[in-house]
Design a protein around this motif. Structure first.
Motif, PDB file in Angstrom:
ATOM      1  N   GLU A   9      -4.043   9.753  -5.206  1.00  0.00           N
ATOM      2  CA  GLU A   9      -2.884   8.903  -4.955  1.00  0.00           C
ATOM      3  C   GLU A   9      -2.395   9.161  -3.540  1.00  0.00           C
ATOM      4  O   GLU A   9      -2.555  10.244  -3.006  1.00  0.00           O
ATOM      5  CB  GLU A   9      -1.763   9.199  -5.956  1.00  0.00           C
ATOM      6  CG  GLU A   9      -2.122   8.844  -7.363  1.00  0.00           C
ATOM      7  CD  GLU A   9      -1.038   9.194  -8.359  1.00  0.00           C
ATOM      8  OE1 GLU A   9      -1.149   8.738  -9.495  1.00  0.00           O
ATOM      9  OE2 GLU A   9      -0.092   9.921  -8.011  1.00  0.00           O
ATOM     10  N   ALA A  10      -1.769   8.151  -2.949  1.00  0.00           N
ATOM     11  CA  ALA A  10      -1.302   8.246  -1.569  1.00  0.00           C
ATOM     12  C   ALA A  10       0.197   8.517  -1.515  1.00  0.00           C
ATOM     13  O   ALA A  10       0.948   8.162  -2.417  1.00  0.00           O
ATOM     14  CB  ALA A  10      -1.608   6.952  -0.824  1.00  0.00           C
ATOM     15  N   SER A  11       0.586   9.141  -0.425  1.00  0.00           N
ATOM     16  CA  SER A  11       1.991   9.266  -0.034  1.00  0.00           C
ATOM     17  C   SER A  11       2.100   8.568   1.312  1.00  0.00           C
ATOM     18  O   SER A  11       1.339   8.882   2.227  1.00  0.00           O
ATOM     19  CB  SER A  11       2.394  10.731   0.118  1.00  0.00           C
ATOM     20  OG  SER A  11       2.248  11.423  -1.092  1.00  0.00           O
ATOM     21  N   ASN A  12       3.013   7.633   1.432  1.00  0.00           N
ATOM     22  CA  ASN A  12       3.173   6.894   2.680  1.00  0.00           C
ATOM     23  C   ASN A  12       4.469   7.310   3.357  1.00  0.00           C
ATOM     24  O   ASN A  12       5.530   7.335   2.722  1.00  0.00           O
ATOM     25  CB  ASN A  12       3.190   5.387   2.413  1.00  0.00           C
ATOM     26  CG  ASN A  12       1.839   4.896   1.955  1.00  0.00           C
ATOM     27  OD1 ASN A  12       0.893   4.886   2.728  1.00  0.00           O
ATOM     28  ND2 ASN A  12       1.733   4.537   0.692  1.00  0.00           N
ATOM     29  N   THR A  41      -2.238   1.566   3.215  1.00  0.00           N
ATOM     30  CA  THR A  41      -3.038   2.772   3.409  1.00  0.00           C
ATOM     31  C   THR A  41      -4.376   2.401   4.043  1.00  0.00           C
ATOM     32  O   THR A  41      -4.837   1.271   3.925  1.00  0.00           O
ATOM     33  CB  THR A  41      -3.298   3.486   2.059  1.00  0.00           C
ATOM     34  OG1 THR A  41      -3.942   2.578   1.164  1.00  0.00           O
ATOM     35  CG2 THR A  41      -2.014   3.985   1.443  1.00  0.00           C
ATOM     36  N   VAL A  45      -6.230   3.224  -2.003  1.00  0.00           N
ATOM     37  CA  VAL A  45      -5.752   4.251  -2.919  1.00  0.00           C
ATOM     38  C   VAL A  45      -4.339   3.865  -3.337  1.00  0.00           C
ATOM     39  O   VAL A  45      -3.527   3.467  -2.493  1.00  0.00           O
ATOM     40  CB  VAL A  45      -5.748   5.639  -2.223  1.00  0.00           C
ATOM     41  CG1 VAL A  45      -5.152   6.699  -3.118  1.00  0.00           C
ATOM     42  CG2 VAL A  45      -7.144   6.027  -1.798  1.00  0.00           C
ATOM     43  N   THR A  47      -0.431   4.094  -4.213  1.00  0.00           N
ATOM     44  CA  THR A  47       0.661   4.889  -3.654  1.00  0.00           C
ATOM     45  C   THR A  47       1.597   5.348  -4.758  1.00  0.00           C
ATOM     46  O   THR A  47       2.002   4.559  -5.611  1.00  0.00           O
ATOM     47  CB  THR A  47       1.457   4.047  -2.631  1.00  0.00           C
ATOM     48  OG1 THR A  47       0.598   3.778  -1.516  1.00  0.00           O
ATOM     49  CG2 THR A  47       2.701   4.760  -2.153  1.00  0.00           C
ATOM     50  N   SER A  75       1.293  17.187   1.945  1.00  0.00           N
ATOM     51  CA  SER A  75      -0.095  17.655   1.893  1.00  0.00           C
ATOM     52  C   SER A  75      -0.201  19.033   1.247  1.00  0.00           C
ATOM     53  O   SER A  75      -1.298  19.485   0.926  1.00  0.00           O
ATOM     54  CB  SER A  75      -0.715  17.674   3.290  1.00  0.00           C
ATOM     55  OG  SER A  75      -0.137  18.699   4.070  1.00  0.00           O
ATOM     56  N   HIS A 150      -3.325  14.132  -9.304  1.00  0.00           N
ATOM     57  CA  HIS A 150      -3.741  15.101  -8.297  1.00  0.00           C
ATOM     58  C   HIS A 150      -4.308  16.374  -8.889  1.00  0.00           C
ATOM     59  O   HIS A 150      -4.505  17.341  -8.187  1.00  0.00           O
ATOM     60  CB  HIS A 150      -2.575  15.406  -7.367  1.00  0.00           C
ATOM     61  CG  HIS A 150      -1.449  16.100  -8.061  1.00  0.00           C
ATOM     62  ND1 HIS A 150      -0.703  15.485  -9.017  1.00  0.00           N
ATOM     63  CD2 HIS A 150      -0.985  17.355  -7.960  1.00  0.00           C
ATOM     64  CE1 HIS A 150       0.204  16.340  -9.475  1.00  0.00           C
ATOM     65  NE2 HIS A 150       0.051  17.466  -8.848  1.00  0.00           N
TER      66      HIS A 150
END
Length: 176
Positions: A9-12, A41, A45, A47, A75, A150
């Motif tokens: 999964e993404a973090s923006n 992204t 992926v 978010t 991160s 994650h």
């Protein structure tokens, strides 16, 4: 994409200047379900987290540095777990405090890159940090462990943490 886990999964982190604000606006958003946000992204992926900072003109460099700091936090696997479980702002702030307790910072103006700094005698164990916030007793505000997205959650607390008392003090700090 081959190197990303299937459940990644993404973090923006979005920062910028606008001319219609007199003071900065900040939002840290955790979506209940990760979603695809188009081409936001670099890779397709979903978010889960968004950090948004908009502020008045003239401080773009500061906003950029805050964005870098948030991206660094996201991160970190332990802070990431805390962000999944946080019930309120205090939980996030306790997670930031925990991260800062373990990070080593070298001020750019005082560090001579021609002098090699010896590495620490022992590196902090990320397993110990993970265990502090995993398992039934240590959930923030009584939350259940996160088990998707994650690969975290569900670790048992190590015996060495119970003996030092650190586990209890961090747990109490998070519950404030």
């Amino acid at each position: 994409m081959k190197k990303l886990p299937r459940d990644a999964e993404a973090s923006n982190v979005l920062v910028g200047e606008v001319d219609f604000l007199d003071a900065p606006f900040v939002a840290f958003v955790r979506l209940q379900q990760a979603v695809m946000l188009g081409s936001l992204t670099e890779v397709p992926v979903p978010t889960r987290f968004l950090f948004i900072l908009l502020g008045p003109k003239g401080k773009a460099k500061s906003y950029h540095e805050i964005g870098r700091a948030i991206a660094t936090l996201m991160s970190d696997e332990v802070f990431h777990d805390i962000a999944y479980k946080a019930k309120d702002r205090q939980d996030l702030l306790a997670g930031i405090d925990e991260f800062l307790d373990e990070v080593i910072v070298l001020p750019p103006g005082e560090w001579d890159p021609t002098i090699r700094i010896e590495p620490p005698k022992s590196l902090p164990s990320s397993d110990k940090r993970k265990n502090m916030y995993a398992g039934g007793e240590s959930q923030m505000n009584g939350d259940t462990p996160h088990d998707g997205g994650h690969g975290g959650g569900g670790h048992a607390t190590g015996e060495e943490l119970k003996k030092t008392g650190r586990y209890k003090s961090l747990n109490n700090r998070v519950r404030r």
